[in-house]
Design an enzyme around this catalytic site. Structure first.
Site, mmCIF file in Angstrom:
data_model
loop_
_atom_site.group_PDB
_atom_site.id
_atom_site.type_symbol
_atom_site.label_atom_id
_atom_site.label_comp_id
_atom_site.label_asym_id
_atom_site.label_seq_id
_atom_site.Cartn_x
_atom_site.Cartn_y
_atom_site.Cartn_z
ATOM 1 N N CYS A 131 49.238 58.145 33.532
ATOM 2 C CA CYS A 131 48.406 58.403 32.163
ATOM 3 C C CYS A 131 48.755 59.590 31.303
ATOM 4 O O CYS A 131 48.182 59.861 30.098
ATOM 5 C CB CYS A 131 46.885 58.447 32.508
ATOM 6 S SG CYS A 131 46.609 60.122 33.597
ATOM 7 N N HIS B 15 40.656 35.547 55.947
ATOM 8 C CA HIS B 15 39.779 36.869 56.033
ATOM 9 C C HIS B 15 39.365 37.347 57.377
ATOM 10 O O HIS B 15 38.845 38.297 57.444
ATOM 11 C CB HIS B 15 38.702 36.850 54.975
ATOM 12 C CG HIS B 15 37.787 35.798 55.412
ATOM 13 N ND1 HIS B 15 37.807 34.577 55.409
ATOM 14 C CD2 HIS B 15 36.325 35.908 56.090
ATOM 15 C CE1 HIS B 15 36.643 33.828 55.842
ATOM 16 N NE2 HIS B 15 35.996 34.672 56.182
#
Ligand SMILES: Cc1cc2nc3c(=O)[nH]c(=O)nc-3n(C[C@H](O)[C@H](O)[C@H](O)COP(=O)(O)O)c2cc1C
Length: 188
Positions: free
Chosen positions: A161, A75
């Protein structure tokens, strides 16, 4: 290539959208164009594409788990390593989390470890039109933009969608065009 020259480095984040496959096309073309790419995927993105796909396209290991043995400092290291960060597709969830400074996953930690005033961090949203227009998402995009994040536009058309409108991830060639405009001059 002079001894000191190196390839431009792109840190490419993929988050959990059906459009992850489009990002794979962009990654393939950018790698062929001479850009060194490291990928970070959220666990949700791994529902749509596999680590092997990304490792195959980039020739580099794929980061996903902050707690993976032997890669605990990823990170920080990846934030130091890259010239440009691109989150594509960027989900509503990730955008809202980034704007709140959440750092309990690799995307959020890398965002906070990123020197935003010095190096560009871009997001390419991809989501259902209602999610995109939701006041929370709009407020996050505005906040991120104010912090120096470049918010790439979305495309319009058929959404997964079944609805129509803005919210589509940019097409692969558009993502490639934006990245090459930024990093292309650094290709030796
Ligand atoms: C089939 C499917 C498609 C999805 N596509 C999207 C999308 O395009 N954009 C989005 O914001 N969320 C989408 N989601 C919801 C996200 O995957 C979900 O919010 C997830 O928690 C995101 O996690 P991440 O941001 O850590 O990747 C989808 C979910 C499913 C099941």
């Amino acid at each position: 290539m002079p001894a000191t020259a190196r390839k431009p480095r792109l840190l490419f984040f993929l988050t959990g959208s059906i459009s992850c496959y489009k990002a794979c096309f962009a990654i393939s073309r950018l790698a062929q164009a001479g850009i060194e790419i490291r990928t970070v995927v959220t666990p949700s993105a791994l529902q749509f594409i596999g680590k092997s796909t990304l490792e195959g396209l980039t020739g580099q290991p794929v980061a996903s788990d902050m707690w993976e043995l032997g890669r605990a400092m990823e990170h920080i290291n990846l934030a130091r390593w890259a010239d440009l960060a691109l989150v594509a597709p960027a989900t509503a969830n990730t955008l809202n989390r980034l704007s709140a400074g959440m750092a309990d996953d690799l995307v959020g930690s890398l965002f906070l470890a990123w020197e935003i005033q010095r190096k560009p961090w871009w997001v390419a949203p991809a989501m259902n039109v209602a999610m995109l227009n939701h006041p929370i998402t709009q407020a996050s995009l505005k906040k991120l933009s104010g912090l120096g994040v470049r918010v790439l536009p979305t495309g319009e058309g058929n959404l997964a969608c079944g609805e129509e409108g803005p919210g589509r991830l940019l097409e692969p060639d558009q993502l490639v065009m934006h990245v090459l405009a930024e990093l292309g001059p650094k290709i030796a």
